[in-house]
Design a protein around this motif. Sequence first.
Motif, PDB file in Angstrom:
ATOM      1  N   ALA A   1       0.824  -1.207   0.000  1.00 54.47           N
ATOM      2  CA  ALA A   1       0.000   0.000   0.000  1.00 54.47           C
ATOM      3  C   ALA A   1       0.859   1.259   0.000  1.00 54.47           C
ATOM      4  N   LYS A   2       2.038   1.159   0.596  1.00 53.43           N
ATOM      5  CA  LYS A   2       2.931   2.314   0.693  1.00 53.43           C
ATOM      6  C   LYS A   2       3.840   2.454  -0.525  1.00 53.43           C
ATOM      7  N   TRP A   3       4.243   1.317  -1.115  1.00 51.82           N
ATOM      8  CA  TRP A   3       5.254   1.343  -2.165  1.00 51.82           C
ATOM      9  C   TRP A   3       4.722   0.947  -3.541  1.00 51.82           C
ATOM     10  N   GLY A   4       3.511   0.410  -3.602  1.00 52.86           N
ATOM     11  CA  GLY A   4       2.977  -0.063  -4.868  1.00 52.86           C
ATOM     12  C   GLY A   4       2.981   1.002  -5.954  1.00 52.86           C
TER      13      GLY A   4
ATOM     14  N   SER B   1      -9.612   0.244   2.263  1.00 61.56           N
ATOM     15  CA  SER B   1     -10.245   1.433   2.813  1.00 61.56           C
ATOM     16  C   SER B   1      -9.397   2.684   2.661  1.00 61.56           C
ATOM     17  N   VAL B   2      -8.266   2.587   1.927  1.00 63.19           N
ATOM     18  CA  VAL B   2      -7.388   3.743   1.780  1.00 63.19           C
ATOM     19  C   VAL B   2      -8.133   4.927   1.180  1.00 63.19           C
ATOM     20  N   THR B   3      -9.017   4.660   0.217  1.00 67.57           N
ATOM     21  CA  THR B   3      -9.688   5.752  -0.477  1.00 67.57           C
ATOM     22  C   THR B   3     -11.096   6.011   0.053  1.00 67.57           C
ATOM     23  N   GLU B   4     -11.433   5.443   1.209  1.00 66.59           N
ATOM     24  CA  GLU B   4     -12.759   5.696   1.763  1.00 66.59           C
ATOM     25  C   GLU B   4     -12.931   7.177   2.071  1.00 66.59           C
ATOM     26  N   GLU B   5     -14.163   7.670   1.891  1.00 68.75           N
ATOM     27  CA  GLU B   5     -14.453   9.044   2.259  1.00 68.75           C
ATOM     28  C   GLU B   5     -14.508   9.149   3.782  1.00 68.75           C
ATOM     29  N   ALA B   6     -14.195  10.350   4.290  1.00 66.55           N
ATOM     30  CA  ALA B   6     -14.322  10.573   5.728  1.00 66.55           C
ATOM     31  C   ALA B   6     -15.755  10.298   6.146  1.00 66.55           C
TER      32      ALA B   6
ATOM     33  N   LYS C   1      -6.960   1.046   8.814  1.00 63.92           N
ATOM     34  CA  LYS C   1      -7.749   1.133   7.587  1.00 63.92           C
ATOM     35  C   LYS C   1      -6.968   1.779   6.449  1.00 63.92           C
ATOM     36  N   SER C   2      -5.777   2.228   6.744  1.00 64.16           N
ATOM     37  CA  SER C   2      -4.919   2.822   5.726  1.00 64.16           C
ATOM     38  C   SER C   2      -3.476   2.598   6.151  1.00 64.16           C
ATOM     39  N   ILE C   3      -2.553   3.256   5.492  1.00 65.92           N
ATOM     40  CA  ILE C   3      -1.137   3.085   5.803  1.00 65.92           C
ATOM     41  C   ILE C   3      -0.823   3.640   7.185  1.00 65.92           C
ATOM     42  N   GLU C   4      -0.148   2.843   8.008  1.00 64.21           N
ATOM     43  CA  GLU C   4       0.335   3.323   9.300  1.00 64.21           C
ATOM     44  C   GLU C   4       1.708   3.951   9.101  1.00 64.21           C
ATOM     45  N   VAL C   5       1.826   5.210   9.481  1.00 69.56           N
ATOM     46  CA  VAL C   5       3.065   5.937   9.217  1.00 69.56           C
ATOM     47  C   VAL C   5       4.088   5.743  10.323  1.00 69.56           C
ATOM     48  N   HIS C   6       3.673   5.828  11.577  1.00 67.49           N
ATOM     49  CA  HIS C   6       4.601   5.757  12.704  1.00 67.49           C
ATOM     50  C   HIS C   6       3.835   5.137  13.869  1.00 67.49           C
ATOM     51  N   PRO C   7       4.181   3.922  14.307  1.00 64.47           N
ATOM     52  CA  PRO C   7       3.329   3.166  15.221  1.00 64.47           C
ATOM     53  C   PRO C   7       3.061   3.758  16.600  1.00 64.47           C
ATOM     54  N   PRO C   8       4.029   4.425  17.271  1.00 65.68           N
ATOM     55  CA  PRO C   8       3.751   4.789  18.669  1.00 65.68           C
ATOM     56  C   PRO C   8       2.521   5.679  18.830  1.00 65.68           C
ATOM     57  N   ASN C   9       1.736   5.398  19.874  1.00 68.61           N
ATOM     58  CA  ASN C   9       0.619   6.269  20.238  1.00 68.61           C
ATOM     59  C   ASN C   9       0.821   6.695  21.677  1.00 68.61           C
ATOM     60  N   ARG C  10       0.592   7.978  21.955  1.00 67.98           N
ATOM     61  CA  ARG C  10       0.979   8.515  23.260  1.00 67.98           C
ATOM     62  C   ARG C  10      -0.186   8.760  24.200  1.00 67.98           C
ATOM     63  N   GLY C  11      -1.395   8.288  23.835  1.00 67.60           N
ATOM     64  CA  GLY C  11      -2.442   8.326  24.833  1.00 67.60           C
ATOM     65  C   GLY C  11      -3.765   8.885  24.360  1.00 67.60           C
TER      66      GLY C  11
ATOM     67  N   ARG D   1     -13.763   9.118  12.476  1.00 69.92           N
ATOM     68  CA  ARG D   1     -13.697  10.037  11.341  1.00 69.92           C
ATOM     69  C   ARG D   1     -12.292  10.009  10.740  1.00 69.92           C
ATOM     70  N   LYS D   2     -12.260   9.887   9.421  1.00 65.56           N
ATOM     71  CA  LYS D   2     -10.996   9.972   8.708  1.00 65.56           C
ATOM     72  C   LYS D   2     -10.632  11.440   8.555  1.00 65.56           C
ATOM     73  N   VAL D   3      -9.493  11.836   9.138  1.00 70.76           N
ATOM     74  CA  VAL D   3      -9.094  13.239   9.147  1.00 70.76           C
ATOM     75  C   VAL D   3      -8.114  13.541   8.029  1.00 70.76           C
ATOM     76  N   VAL D   4      -7.158  12.639   7.815  1.00 72.60           N
ATOM     77  CA  VAL D   4      -6.185  12.803   6.727  1.00 72.60           C
ATOM     78  C   VAL D   4      -6.035  11.480   5.998  1.00 72.60           C
ATOM     79  N   ASP D   5      -5.575  11.539   4.764  1.00 73.11           N
ATOM     80  CA  ASP D   5      -5.314  10.344   3.973  1.00 73.11           C
ATOM     81  C   ASP D   5      -3.828  10.032   4.073  1.00 73.11           C
ATOM     82  N   SER D   6      -3.494   9.084   4.942  1.00 72.86           N
ATOM     83  CA  SER D   6      -2.078   8.758   5.137  1.00 72.86           C
ATOM     84  C   SER D   6      -1.458   8.164   3.880  1.00 72.86           C
ATOM     85  N   ALA D   7      -2.271   7.540   3.035  1.00 78.88           N
ATOM     86  CA  ALA D   7      -1.746   6.962   1.795  1.00 78.88           C
ATOM     87  C   ALA D   7      -1.304   8.031   0.806  1.00 78.88           C
ATOM     88  N   LYS D   8      -1.824   9.255   0.972  1.00 78.06           N
ATOM     89  CA  LYS D   8      -1.449  10.358   0.099  1.00 78.06           C
ATOM     90  C   LYS D   8      -0.457  11.310   0.776  1.00 78.06           C
ATOM     91  N   ASN D   9       0.169  10.827   1.859  1.00 77.97           N
ATOM     92  CA  ASN D   9       1.182  11.594   2.581  1.00 77.97           C
ATOM     93  C   ASN D   9       0.608  12.864   3.208  1.00 77.97           C
TER      94      ASN D   9
END
Length: 674
Positions: free
Chosen positions: A74-77, A150-155, A262-272, A303-311
């Motif tokens: 999904a990231k490199w295709g 789900s990369v291209t799903e609408e918010a 549901k889309s590309i995970e950019v950086h795994p850590p979550n801080r809370g 809610r989808k806020v940004v499209d991580s697949a589109k950077n």
Amino acid sequence: MKLPLRISLLLLCGLISWFASRSFTTHASMQGGVYTEAQATRGQTLYAKHCASCHGQQLEGGSAAALTGSRFMAKWGGKSVEELFYITRTQMPYGTAGTLTRQQYIDIVAAQLRANGYSRGPRELPADDAALKAIKIQPQVATTQGLLHSVTEEAKSQITSDLKLATYPTQQELNAAATNSTDWLMPNHDYGGQRYVDLKQITPNNAATLRPVCMYQASDTKSFHANPLVYRGVMYFTTAGATIAIDATNCRLKWRFDRKPKSIEVHPPNRGVAIAQGRVVRATSDGYLYALEIETGKLLWERKVVDSAKNEGSFNMAPLIFEDLILLGLGISEQGVKGWMGAFKLSDGAAVWRFNTIPNDGEPGAETWSKAESKLHGGGAVWSPISLDAEAGLLYLPVANPAPDLNNDERAGSNLYTNCMVVLNVRTGKIQWFYQTMPNDTHDWDLTQVSPLFTANVAGKTRKLVSVVGKDGLLHVLDRESKEHLYEVAVTTRLNADKPVTREGIRACPGVMGAVLWNGPAYNARTNMLYVPAVDWCGTFRKAAETRFIMGQIYMGGTVVNDPPDKMKGWLTAIDATTGKVAWQYAAAKPMLAAVTTTSSGVIFTGELSGDFLTLDAKTGKVLYRFNTGGPMNGGVLSYAINNKQYVAVASGSTSGFWNAPLGSSTIVVFALP
């Protein structure tokens, strides 16, 4: 001669089948057979030594992105193998980039292609850019069911309208968090981020008798940076994919919500998370924001806020809630994002306002970027804690570095609002003032902390102050009303900090991973001291001859080779909040990445990357208690009271691979007196 219809159809079908097989064979010969088995085996050996600690033994992903499977595709295709080779050789391994030979890097790429289904052939994959550009990264199996659909799903918003929500914690409770010693309502305890509690059971005299009470293991070995919250006896915290509620006295599970990306995970850590009005709110590394019901963990909306697949970015900071607003910043600068800070409705996640940390043309600060196009990928992420003066309605946010990190050829100017403390009207997002710690940064020295907000007596006058510190290792204290800069003090080693990054390279301290990261200072009004955790680890910075933006990949503009791991250490520095004078320092054998909490009884709770939970005397820095939690400590440390008993809870678990620390299961450990 006319053939019978049946024979004609059979011949036609045969021709179609033959052409189809020829087409598949031609495609396979272009996409497969591009490396030898010996080359891929060499590459796998190199990968295991230099890459597996971050990307996983089987390339499945860990603290860094997956290099195989649907997430990789999904990231490199559609990109070329040359682009993969470019990122691999210029940015990897993280912290020691460029230290392998060109042949070794292409062997590692060959191992990646093998892991993704490409077939071996009679010739080695060449380290030749022109040849590599002709090879496209595509799925090598007959089905693409594993791709993320789900990369291209609408918010979308999934609101449960018939659920009667609890009304707690109320805004009144959140406003009073600074004086609440029973609960821990925000990642840094309170809006001002003082990380101070008025609890006196655990003292310098009895701290040595602390004992573990319980632990909860979350079955996750990804980086565990979370700062847990506690409210009415329940603890809320996150892992990369789960949001969890446990009993804060015995660690028994209340509920757990596991979410698949549901889309590309950019950086795994979550801080809370943030909690308010019956909701538990968090953001995700694949660009979503969602809310759970506080008592059951049931999904209320997403809610989808940004499209991580589109950077467009991703999220890993803990949100903050004020009134009916969720406050959230975009990360991470190294992806070449265009940063912002935003507010969203608590009821359904709808956008309310947005402040561009990289200004658009025509906005104040746009003139500080020499080229308009440099702002499109200029960085300016917000990934660490934000602070709030609720009475004044002012939001304080730390804005990270510009991108590309190490090369300013295309971005001359001060690059506002990167490396800035920015103060906004919390209800409108309008800028009030800012303070920039490092204009035109070329060292990846993010500003990471704009807390605590506190009040102290300076020269006989009571003043409202703010502590500002980041990866450059200088702690600044400013007057929040007059904007006056009162003092600055180094909290780690600084060497060649003012020298420019060159192509030949310059060794400087802090390195790319110093000094103050996602956990910052604590303030104790009784001792009038700031307690600052820090990393001491230097590195050699090199500016790249070529800077190239590839969507979705690291955009550094150079390399940093960290000093050997045995050279890294840590500090906990106690600073007189009025004068800036250092009162004492605790020298740690490993970096200090964990949070720091201080109490009215005169103790400090924190932890080391070694896994040791520490209790220290707040006045002298003497270690009073030490306990190894079994995994690196780089997340939250908090103290609270339930049924008149004081507890200390700590987060113990893995951190990113470049810290050279062993993996550990994401674990909450709770301590108390016997």
